[in-house]
Structures are given as structure tokens and as C-alpha cells.
Design an enzyme around this catalytic site. Structure first.
Site, PDB file in Angstrom:
ATOM      1  N   GLY A 178      -3.135  -9.235 -12.133  1.00 17.57           N
ATOM      2  CA  GLY A 178      -3.946 -10.786 -10.985  1.00 17.57           C
ATOM      3  C   GLY A 178      -2.771 -10.153 -10.578  1.00 17.57           C
ATOM      4  N   CYS A 208      -1.420   1.916  -3.165  1.00 18.00           N
ATOM      5  CA  CYS A 208      -2.476   3.124  -2.322  1.00 18.00           C
ATOM      6  C   CYS A 208      -1.667   4.336  -2.939  1.00 18.00           C
ATOM      7  CB  CYS A 208      -3.151   2.376  -1.570  1.00 18.00           C
ATOM      8  SG  CYS A 208      -3.442   0.236  -1.226  1.00 18.00           S
ATOM      9  N   GLY A 240      -4.581  -5.684 -17.774  1.00 12.54           N
ATOM     10  CA  GLY A 240      -5.776  -6.113 -17.544  1.00 12.54           C
ATOM     11  C   GLY A 240      -6.902  -5.131 -17.232  1.00 12.54           C
ATOM     12  N   GLY A 241      -8.181  -5.655 -17.068  1.00 11.21           N
ATOM     13  CA  GLY A 241      -9.279  -4.792 -16.733  1.00 11.21           C
ATOM     14  C   GLY A 241      -9.686  -4.788 -14.969  1.00 11.21           C
ATOM     15  N   SER A 242      -8.303  -4.914 -14.435  1.00  8.68           N
ATOM     16  CA  SER A 242      -8.756  -4.977 -12.781  1.00  8.68           C
ATOM     17  C   SER A 242      -9.073  -3.603 -12.465  1.00  8.68           C
ATOM     18  CB  SER A 242      -7.200  -6.163 -12.473  1.00  8.68           C
ATOM     19  OG  SER A 242      -6.352  -5.440 -12.420  1.00  8.68           O
ATOM     20  N   TYR A 243      -9.497  -3.285 -11.539  1.00  6.09           N
ATOM     21  CA  TYR A 243      -9.138  -1.592 -11.089  1.00  6.09           C
ATOM     22  C   TYR A 243      -7.992  -1.533 -11.026  1.00  6.09           C
ATOM     23  CZ  TYR A 243      -6.556  -3.955  -6.236  1.00  6.09           C
ATOM     24  OH  TYR A 243      -5.728  -4.108  -5.350  1.00  6.09           O
ATOM     25  N   VAL A 244      -6.451  -2.608 -10.558  1.00  8.24           N
ATOM     26  CA  VAL A 244      -5.557  -2.007 -10.397  1.00  8.24           C
ATOM     27  C   VAL A 244      -5.221  -1.412 -12.441  1.00  8.24           C
ATOM     28  CG1 VAL A 244      -2.359  -2.561 -11.284  1.00  8.24           C
ATOM     29  CG2 VAL A 244      -3.960  -3.774  -8.749  1.00  8.24           C
ATOM     30  N   GLY A 245      -5.353  -1.988 -13.347  1.00  8.15           N
ATOM     31  CA  GLY A 245      -5.099  -1.750 -14.983  1.00  8.15           C
ATOM     32  C   GLY A 245      -6.005  -0.420 -14.671  1.00  8.15           C
ATOM     33  N   LEU A 246      -6.938  -0.667 -14.397  1.00  7.79           N
ATOM     34  CA  LEU A 246      -7.718   0.414 -14.594  1.00  7.79           C
ATOM     35  C   LEU A 246      -7.589   1.615 -14.212  1.00  7.79           C
ATOM     36  CD1 LEU A 246     -10.179  -1.657 -16.147  1.00  7.79           C
ATOM     37  CD2 LEU A 246     -11.597  -0.644 -14.828  1.00  7.79           C
ATOM     38  N   GLU A 247      -6.809   2.021 -12.635  1.00  7.27           N
ATOM     39  CA  GLU A 247      -6.178   2.471 -12.209  1.00  7.27           C
ATOM     40  C   GLU A 247      -5.215   3.505 -12.629  1.00  7.27           C
ATOM     41  OE1 GLU A 247      -8.245   1.897  -7.942  1.00  7.27           O
ATOM     42  OE2 GLU A 247      -6.093   1.607  -8.233  1.00  7.27           O
ATOM     43  N   GLY A 299      11.700 -14.418   7.501  1.00  8.03           N
ATOM     44  CA  GLY A 299      12.075 -15.133   7.965  1.00  8.03           C
ATOM     45  C   GLY A 299      11.222 -16.585   7.534  1.00  8.03           C
ATOM     46  N   HIS A 330     -26.531  20.493   0.257  1.00  2.00           N
ATOM     47  CA  HIS A 330     -27.292  21.340  -1.561  1.00  2.00           C
ATOM     48  C   HIS A 330     -26.166  22.517  -1.339  1.00  2.00           C
ATOM     49  CE1 HIS A 330     -28.612  21.518  -5.685  1.00  2.00           C
ATOM     50  NE2 HIS A 330     -28.745  22.772  -4.420  1.00  2.00           N
ATOM     51  N   LYS A 371       0.050   5.350  -6.454  1.00  2.00           N
ATOM     52  CA  LYS A 371      -1.350   5.409  -7.278  1.00  2.00           C
ATOM     53  C   LYS A 371      -2.372   7.044  -6.546  1.00  2.00           C
ATOM     54  CE  LYS A 371      -5.235   3.777  -5.265  1.00  2.00           C
ATOM     55  NZ  LYS A 371      -5.532   2.780  -5.600  1.00  2.00           N
ATOM     56  N   GLU A 418     -25.096  14.182  -2.129  1.00  2.85           N
ATOM     57  CA  GLU A 418     -26.468  14.540  -2.367  1.00  2.85           C
ATOM     58  C   GLU A 418     -27.607  13.717  -2.519  1.00  2.85           C
ATOM     59  OE1 GLU A 418     -28.578  18.425  -2.883  1.00  2.85           O
ATOM     60  OE2 GLU A 418     -27.080  18.838  -3.859  1.00  2.85           O
ATOM     61  N   CYS A 456       0.603  -1.220  -0.552  1.00  2.00           N
ATOM     62  CA  CYS A 456       0.162   0.233  -0.108  1.00  2.00           C
ATOM     63  C   CYS A 456       0.856   1.745  -0.004  1.00  2.00           C
ATOM     64  CB  CYS A 456      -1.034  -0.229   1.148  1.00  2.00           C
ATOM     65  SG  CYS A 456      -2.090   1.814   1.552  1.00  2.00           S
TER      66      CYS A 456
END
Length: 525
Positions: free
Chosen positions: A318, A94, A227-234, A164, A498, A97, A503, A89
Site C-alpha cells: 500500500g 509508471c 502484496g497483492g496490489s497492482y504494484v506487487g503483481l507488476e 514547503g 482482423h 515499471k 476485435e 510516475c
């Protein structure tokens, strides 16, 4: 940078220590971690993995009086990249990114500025410098690495930059660059996270992954993201937002496991902004093309082969565990044979009663940083503070930081209908126009929100989805309401703020069952 690190020193109580030390000074490494393995070998808890979950667990255990050690060793990528304490992360996930996503959003704001009266150069072209952004991101990461070391030191947690591996259920061999030793622990927590997968095709090693992207010494240039994962799209989204030519290759569907209506709105928006999406295509081969470029050949679903030359190929197909170096068989820890994750019970306990697994490597757990953090803290309290509270894996919110963001909590529409049946669910939905889009005349065609609720009293809300600006900020508050089992009547009776995008969730009245048009009709509709 100095001000940021000095602030971190003050907040963590660090004293008499160079703020840059953890980034470059060997003296500081000896101060904050064990450069040689020379401590007493008996621990109440050994955590293997220095990511968000492991650090949270170790610090909480130390607060409860346990004697704790953290082992963290990052195997370099095929391109030689490695990183410091903090896990995926902080170092390659995260945080970098989100920073690069923000850089792309700033570019969008610059494009809107003239409409709001700001006097830009006549051609409205503002160039972007990759190295400036990359260096700023890496400075932020190094500051976080240093802060984590300070925190462990302040809590008297022994930190080993070492690998370890189990010798038996409670004995661990610890190997660093200089020495090797065994330590023992009453309990062991595994929190080593996942690493990106490479495709099994010729030349795959010529491509990069997100483990390499954020520290590239030069701009990625023309990039193919696979890739169509969130990593690829982001990643495709912020690279395009930085002004780079990007192709996005998706083999099947985008964002598998997410609400597909919302997922397709995201890819529609990306296409509308000029992203070239190669649908239903699979890479076949990557070869050198000269001038440090790569030629990629792929197969489309109609059997046609195509190829193109790119500066960078980014694999986002992946992630998987890399647990073999831990020698888990010596501790009788069972893995899921299909995905290689650790099989755990409701208490995060593995098949070995003294070994636990948290975070992404635990079977059936959401692969999200806040989940790992909460799980680690709760586990430490059960082990050392006589707590009985378990992690609740229901109603976990998340956000995909694509150019048009997507936040959600609860069930997707597909999952809700499958679980409860179409007759038992009511889907409220609407498209809307963010007010900040009006003056620059930006398209809001894909801005959308959806609530899924049960039809029978008390009409509990079981899913909320929001596609639009600041989706993460919007979703967080509604996630709290979801954990309290908010009903659709309670949600609709809440007074809206508003003018905001949030909202729009409060204002939802149109159901899919009604067949009425969900398109926006005005600011007070």
C-alpha cells in the site's frame, strides 16, 4: 543517450545548455532552478509537489499568465534513495515499471523466436544483465528530469528544490539545503503524492519498496514480493520475466477493487508461468541471514509458521500520504483521519478556500497519473482562465502491466451487479487466442474479455475488461467510446480490425446469462 537528450532540447526549445547538465552539473541546477531562495515572494500560485499533477497545473497556470512557483522536495527512502523532478510516475513508478515490463516481454519474444524460424543458441538460453537494464532506465529518467526543468524555465515558472510548509493560509516557509525564506501565494495547490508503506513487523527496514527497486546497483536475485496490489503483481511479474526466482505473497485477494474474475485470471497465468504464489500468508519477521540475505518468517491462514531466505524483500502493501512536514494545520486544511488524505470538494478545494489538492493525496480520487494531469490542468484554467469545467472522474481507464496485461474502464462485474442488480445487467464474455500465440504454442487459457451493459434500452455499456497482450493499447480506444455512452448495439455493429486481439471485444455475443461456453472456437467465430 546523447541523441535522446538533444532531441528533447530541440522539442522544448532549450538553447545554449549542456544536455547532461541537469543530471550532474551544478551550473545547470542554478540555471534551471533556484539554488538559493532569492526571488520576489509574491505568487499567484504556489504548487507544492513536482509530480505529474503539480507540473501540469503549474505549466497551465503560467500559460494563463499567472506568476507560479513549484516546490519539490523528495525525502530519501530508508535506504537512501532519492530522485529528481517529475514525481513518482517518472522516477519510481509508471515509467521505470513499464520499461522493465517491456524488458520482460522481450525475453518472452526471445523464447518464441525459434518457433518463428530465428536461429538461437542451441540451449536457447539468453542471459539477462540487470545493470544494463537499470542504467538504461535511469538514463531515461534523468532525461525526463532535465526536460521538466527546461519546460518550467521556458514558461518562467520558479522551481525550488525545497521543502514547503505553511505558516498560515497564504504564507509558506521554503527551506532548501542552503537557506530559508517565506513566500506568499494567492492560491496553493498540494500535489505531493503517496509513498510506500512498510509493515509494522520486526526487521521491516531490511526490505525495500518500489522507491528503491529501479535503481538497485545489483540484481535483486531471489526475491519475495509481499502484496497483492497492482504494484506487487507488476513488480513480481517483470522480475520473474527477467529470469529471477520470485515468490509472491498475497494476504487476501489480488487487485482489490478490480474485477475479481479478471484479477484471478492474472494470478492463474502467473502461477502457470512458474510464479510461486503464497496465498493467505502474512509476514511476521525479517532478520539478517548473512551474505546480505534476509530470512523471512510468515504465518499462513492455517496457523503454520514458515520461513525462507531471500536476497531481496520487496514490500508492496500500500501507499500513504506524508503530509506532516507541510504543517497543514497552520492553514486549517482538514484531512481524512482514516487515510490521511486531503478532503476536497468537486472543485478540488480543501477546507481552506485558497488551498487545493490534486492527485493521489486528494480524498476519493483515482490514484492514476493521467487523472492528476487532467485535474491539474482543469484547476489552473478555473483559477486563471475563467473556466468552469470540472474533472469527470467517471469512466477512468487503467491497465495493470502484469505479464498478461489487464485493461479496464467502467465498473467491475461485482460493482455493476451491486449498483444496478443482476436482473438489470447483461454480461457478455469470451476467452480468445491471440494470433501471436499460435506458432510458439503459448497458452492462451487466461486471455479473456468482458463487457457489462444495462439490459434496458439503450443498453448502455458500463464496463469493459480485457485480459491479454497490449491491454493498455486496446483499452484506450474503447475508453473514448465509453465516455460517449456507447451502447452494446453500437459496439457490436462496429466493424472489427482482423486479425487483432482488440476485435474480440467487438465480437462478443455470448452472455453469462445464456450459460453458453465462452471458450474460443476459431478465428472467425
Amino acid at each position: 543517450m546523447r541523441a535522446t537528450l538533444m532531441t528533447a532540447m530541440i522539442r522544448t526549445g532549450a538553447k545554449q545548455c549542456c544536455p547532461y547538465a541537469a543530471c550532474s552539473s551544478s551550473r545547470s541546477v542554478a540555471y534551471y532552478s533556484k539554488s538559493a531562495i532569492d526571488t520576489n515572494s509574491n505568487y499567484d500560485l504556489v504548487v507544492i509537489g513536482g509530480g505529474s499533477g503539480g507540473l501540469a497545473c503549474s505549466k497551465e497556470a503560467a500559460d494563463q499568465g499567472a506568476r507560479v512557483a513549484v516546490l519539490d522536495w523528495v525525502a530519501p527512502t530508508p535506504h537512501g534513495q532519492s530522485w529528481g523532478l517529475g514525481g513518482t510516475c517518472v522516477n519510481v513508478g509508471c515509467i521505470p515499471k513499464k520499461l522493465m515490463h517491456q524488458a520482460a516481454l522481450v525475453g518472452n519474444h526471445l523464447a518464441d523466436a525459434a518457433a518463428y524460424g530465428w536461429q538461437l543458441p542451441k540451449d536457447h538460453h539468453v542471459p539477462h544483465d540487470w545493470n544494463t537494464l537499470k542504467n538504461a532506465v535511469q538514463d531515461t529518467i534523468k532525461a525526463s528530469n532535465w526536460v521538466y526543468r527546461v519546460q518550467l524555465n521556458s514558461k518562467k515558472v520558479d522551481y525550488f528544490n525545497a521543502l514547503g510548509s505553511f505558516l498560515d493560509s497564504n504564507t509558506i516557509k521554503v527551506t532548501d539545503k542552503k537557506s530559508e525564506k517565506t513566500i506568499t501565494a494567492k492560491y496553493v495547490v498540494l500535489s505531493t503524492g503517496l509513498r510506500p508503506t512498510y509493515p509494522n513487523i520486526p526487521g521491516a527496514e531490511l526490505g525495500l519498496t518500489s522507491d528503491d527497486l529501479f535503481s538497485l546497483k545489483k540484481s535483486p536475485g531471489r526475491t519475495l514480493v509481499v502484496g497483492g496490489s497492482y504494484v506487487g503483481l507488476e513488480c513480481a511479474g517483470f522480475l520473474k520475466g527477467l529470469g529471477l526466482p520470485v515468490d509472491l505473497m498475497i494476504r487476501s485477494i489480488p487487485l482489490r477493487g478490480f474485477d475479481q474474475q479478471c484479477a484471478n485470471l492474472i494470478t492463474d497465468h502467473m502461477s502457470g508461468e512458474g510464479m510461486n504464489i503464497l496465498w493467505r500468508c502474512s509476514p511476521l519477521e525479517v532478520v539478517e541471514a548473512g551474505n546480505d540475505q534476509k530470512k523471512v518468517t510468515w504465518l499462513s491462514d492455517d496457523g503454520k509458521k514458515e520461513s525462507q531466505v531471500y536476497d531481496t524483500v520487496l514490500w508492496a502493501i500500500g501507499r500513504q500520504p506524508r503530509l506532516q512536514p507541510l504543517n497543514l494545520q497552520a492553514a486549517n486544511v482538514q484531512l481524512n483521519q482514516k487515510n490521511g488524505k486531503v478532503i476536497v470538494d468537486d472543485e478540488e478545494r480543501s477546507s481552506n478556500p485558497s488551498v487545493f489538492a490534486i492527485g493521489d493525496i486528494a480524498q476519493g480520487r483515482p490514484e492514476l497519473t493521467p487523472v492528476a494531469i487532467s485535474t491539474g490542468q482543469l484547476l489552473a484554467r478555473r483559477l486563471f482562465a475563467k473556466s468552469s469545467r470540472l474533472m469527470n472522474y467517471d469512466m477512468i481507464p487503467t491497465t495493470v502491466f502484469t505479464p498478461l496485461e489487464y485493461g479496464c474502464v467502467g465498473l467491475s462485474e461485482e460493482a455493476a451487479l451491486k449498483k444496478f442488480g443482476e436482473d438489470e445487467c447483461e454480461v457478455y464474455h469470451a476467452f480468445y487466442g491471440p494470433y501471436e500465440y499460435t506458432i510458439p504454442h503459448r497458452s492462451s487459457e487466461q486471455c479473456y474479455t468482458k463487457i457489462i451493459a444495462l439490459r434496458d434500452d439503450p443498453k448502455t455499456v458500463i464496463g469493459i475488461h480485457f485480459v491479454g497482450p497490449n491491454a493498455g493499447e486496446v483499452t484506450q480506444g474503447f475508453a473514448a467510446a465509453m465516455t460517449c455512452n456507447i451502447t452494446i448495439d453500437q459496439l457490436q455493429s462496429t466493424v472489427a480490425i482482423h486479425p487483432t486481439s482488440a476485435e474480440e471485444i467487438i465480437k462478443l455475443r455470448i452472455t453469462k446469462r445464456s450459460g453458453l461456453d465462452p471458450r474460443a472456437v476459431g478465428c472467425c467465430g
